[in-house]
Design an enzyme around this catalytic site. Structure first.
Site, mmCIF file in Angstrom:
data_model
loop_
_atom_site.group_PDB
_atom_site.id
_atom_site.type_symbol
_atom_site.label_atom_id
_atom_site.label_comp_id
_atom_site.label_asym_id
_atom_site.label_seq_id
_atom_site.Cartn_x
_atom_site.Cartn_y
_atom_site.Cartn_z
ATOM 1 N N ALA A 107 31.108 32.547 42.752
ATOM 2 C CA ALA A 107 30.189 32.785 43.409
ATOM 3 C C ALA A 107 29.827 34.158 43.923
ATOM 4 O O ALA A 107 28.674 34.733 44.094
ATOM 5 C CB ALA A 107 29.839 31.859 44.688
ATOM 6 N N ALA A 108 30.819 35.042 44.245
ATOM 7 C CA ALA A 108 30.704 35.947 44.827
ATOM 8 C C ALA A 108 30.460 37.100 43.882
ATOM 9 O O ALA A 108 30.837 37.152 42.602
ATOM 10 C CB ALA A 108 32.178 36.765 45.460
ATOM 11 N N PRO A 109 29.636 38.378 44.120
ATOM 12 C CA PRO A 109 29.017 38.623 45.480
ATOM 13 C C PRO A 109 27.868 37.722 45.953
ATOM 14 O O PRO A 109 27.427 38.102 46.950
ATOM 15 C CB PRO A 109 28.788 40.089 45.666
ATOM 16 C CG PRO A 109 28.328 40.352 44.270
ATOM 17 C CD PRO A 109 29.227 39.201 43.499
ATOM 18 N N GLY A 110 27.270 37.050 45.201
ATOM 19 C CA GLY A 110 26.234 35.935 45.495
ATOM 20 C C GLY A 110 24.943 36.150 45.161
ATOM 21 O O GLY A 110 24.134 35.386 45.792
ATOM 22 N N SER A 111 24.383 37.079 44.573
ATOM 23 C CA SER A 111 22.797 36.954 44.278
ATOM 24 C C SER A 111 22.470 35.836 43.467
ATOM 25 O O SER A 111 21.436 35.421 43.617
ATOM 26 C CB SER A 111 22.846 38.383 43.183
ATOM 27 O OG SER A 111 23.303 38.272 41.972
ATOM 28 N N LYS A 112 23.433 35.156 42.667
ATOM 29 C CA LYS A 112 22.939 34.079 41.994
ATOM 30 C C LYS A 112 23.040 32.790 42.905
ATOM 31 O O LYS A 112 22.316 31.773 42.904
ATOM 32 C CB LYS A 112 23.689 33.749 40.623
ATOM 33 C CG LYS A 112 23.512 34.894 39.717
ATOM 34 C CD LYS A 112 24.481 34.375 38.570
ATOM 35 C CE LYS A 112 24.622 35.579 37.370
ATOM 36 N NZ LYS A 112 25.489 36.832 37.962
ATOM 37 N N ASP A 130 34.937 31.270 45.445
ATOM 38 C CA ASP A 130 35.490 32.273 44.432
ATOM 39 C C ASP A 130 36.789 32.483 45.172
ATOM 40 O O ASP A 130 37.251 32.087 45.907
ATOM 41 C CB ASP A 130 34.682 33.639 44.956
ATOM 42 C CG ASP A 130 34.658 34.711 43.756
ATOM 43 O OD1 ASP A 130 33.795 34.729 43.296
ATOM 44 O OD2 ASP A 130 35.633 35.440 43.567
ATOM 45 N N ASP A 157 40.959 28.456 43.427
ATOM 46 C CA ASP A 157 40.772 28.763 41.755
ATOM 47 C C ASP A 157 39.982 27.995 41.289
ATOM 48 O O ASP A 157 40.241 26.503 41.215
ATOM 49 C CB ASP A 157 42.490 28.839 41.527
ATOM 50 C CG ASP A 157 42.422 29.089 39.807
ATOM 51 O OD1 ASP A 157 41.574 28.926 39.099
ATOM 52 O OD2 ASP A 157 43.561 29.520 39.146
ATOM 53 N N CYS A 238 28.004 38.093 31.608
ATOM 54 C CA CYS A 238 27.279 39.370 31.189
ATOM 55 C C CYS A 238 27.799 40.138 30.019
ATOM 56 O O CYS A 238 28.108 41.341 30.182
ATOM 57 C CB CYS A 238 27.222 40.196 32.522
ATOM 58 S SG CYS A 238 28.548 40.599 33.177
#
Lengths: 312, 182
Positions: A107-112, A130, A157, A238
């Site tokens: 999840a980090a840093p969390g934009s999604k 995360d 994990d 990405c």
């Protein structure tokens, strides 16, 4: 070797692809509708004389003309969040509903993650996990600034994610033992971020690709296991490397009860299908349903996104 | 690590708050087991009495304590106790004489406030966002923690938590959130 040259055989208009990779990315923000409507956020930007242009496929995704988003009143209020345009796709593919239980494995840093909370209207349970404790503080900071209240942050994990903290195998009526939807936005070789980080490929090596592939396969398999039958798993990276994309999907299809599903990005967003052959390997034909995003198609970063349904 | 199975069973000492996990607040004082832990009823009432925020605002949220007196609002319900890194939004610091709301809580829920809201003009709001203290003799409301707000995009929007004392409005905007917006 220039890693991107590997893709000359699979990318149409390869010269345009290379040229796009050399251009910097525009600064983009997403409106956080938990705190303000799109109209109000845009009115506040207008009042602050911040120049922007809405993307032609989403009125709440805004390309800023100049300065970063951090120094404006609407940003201070948590009405906006800086998020690369292409990274909006996986949450749209996952399509979480208010009241769902959703797991964001990396999840980090969390934009999604924060976009998922917005799509859920801040209702239900969003598990943001995360394995990197340092990056978790960024996730928490972003979620707090955006006023999100349905997020539970965990530090596990993802390959061995356990529901034990959530009352797994107890008779507690509030226990969580599986999720309705899971997002695996996997750690990757990040080739598609070259426009944002010009040195993204400096450390590129096939050894590194092979080492992250093991992690990607482990996380995707765990996500399928953790999702209830009939639920949805979205896999995204990405990067362009088929080893990290179609090959990882192929591995999940061979080892877990899941199938690729068709998903259409918003109208006006152009993608290429997943590939079924690479470097002597053949993949399950259904991986064609995945989406490859090349920088020259929509003037974005590079990306890969696939939607799976859990069948067993 | 505390083994949850041993809580409150070893003799006479009452259970204590455990800073490594989240515990759901008791609904009322009658259900309270951990001494000093605020109740859900007290929290809802506090927001209403201090700021006029209607109790219905919290209908869908559960309240939790982690750390001594730090309260969190969560949009759903989960098992209690729960050993996770965070759970919803930190809204309030209690177990002290004057309860202190968080910047995040006020920004998210403060729009519903009708009392102890200090409206700032553009220059004052910019000072507040930078984290600066300022003289504000015109305020004739309560002293203590107030909601600083300003007008933006055809509405009044909370900026953060101020501490009003002796004619001065102190900004409590956390360092990481302070911004020069002038």
């Amino acid at each position: 070797m220039q890693p991107l040259e590997r893709y000359a055989s699979i990318v149409d208009e390869f010269d345009a692809f290379r040229a796009a990779c050399d251009r910097p990315l525009p600064s983009v923000v997403r409106v956080n509708t938990l705190k303000a409507s799109i109209a109000r956020a845009r009115a506040a930007l207008d009042a602050d004389n911040v120049e922007y242009e809405a993307t032609d496929w989403h009125p709440g995704i805004l390309r800023l003309e100049e300065r970063g988003p951090g120094t404006s009143w609407p940003y201070f209020h948590g009405w906006l969040h800086g998020q690369e345009e292409v990274s909006v796709l996986p949450a749209l593919a996952l399509d979480p509903q208010p009241g769902d239980v959703v797991w964001d494995a990396c999840a980090a840093p969390g934009s999604k993650t924060t976009q998922l909370a917005d799509l859920m209207d801040d209702r239900g349970v969003l598990l943001g996990n995360d394995n990197n404790l340092g990056r978790l503080s960024a996730l928490r900071h972003n979620a707090e600034r955006l006023g999100i209240t349905n997020l539970v942050v965990t530090n596990q994990d993802a390959r061995n994610f356990s529901f034990k903290p959530f009352g797994d195998r107890t008779d507690d009526e509030n226990r969580i033992e599986a999720v309705d939807r899971a997002l695996v936005d996997a750690p990757c070789s990040c080739e598609g971020t070259i426009r944002k980080n010009p040195d993204a490929l400096d450390q590129w090596s096939m050894d590194h690709v092979e080492s992250v592939v093991g992690i990607q396969k482990g996380i995707l398999r765990r996500a399928v296991q953790a999702t209830r039958a009939g639920g949805t798993v979205v896999y995204s990276t990405c990067t362009f490397a088929p080893e990290e994309n179609e090959a990882v999907l192929n591995h999940a299809l061979e080892t877990e009860d899941c199938e690729l599903r068709e998903w259409e990005p918003p109208a006006g967003f152009e993608t290429d299908p997943g590939i079924t052959e690479w470097d002597g390997d053949e993949y399950d034909p259904s991986v064609e349903l995945a989406h490859r995003v090349y920088p020259h198609r929509n003037d974005t970063g590079g990306f890969f996104c696939a939607k799976l349904e859990v069948t067993g | 690590m505390t083994d949850p199975n041993t809580d409150g069973v070893d003799g006479d000492s009452p259970p204590e708050n455990d800073g490594h996990r989240f515990d759901r607040l008791p609904a009322t004082a009658a259900e309270r087991e951990v001494p000093g832990r605020p109740t859900r009823a007290e929290v809802v009432q506090w927001w209403e009495q201090r700021y006029g925020i209607p109790p219905a605002t919290w209908e869908e949220h559960t309240f939790w304590e982690k750390g001594n007196g730090k309260l969190w609002a969560f949009a759903a319900d989960v098992v209690s106790p729960i050993p996770v890194e965070s759970l919803g939004l930190r809204i309030l610091r209690t177990r002290q004489e004057h309860w202190k709301p968080s910047t995040d809580a006020v920004q998210r829920f403060g729009r519903a406030a009708t009392e102890n809201v200090v409206r700032l003009d553009r220059t004052e709001a910019e000072r507040f966002a930078r984290g600066e203290d300022q003289e504000l003799p015109r305020w004739d409301g309560d002293w203590g923690y107030v909601i600083a707000a300003h007008e933006i995009a055809d509405g009044v929007e909370p900026i953060g938590v101020g501490l009003y004392l002796h004619g001065e409005l102190r900004s409590t905007v956390p360092k990481g959130r302070q911004e020069d917006l002038s």
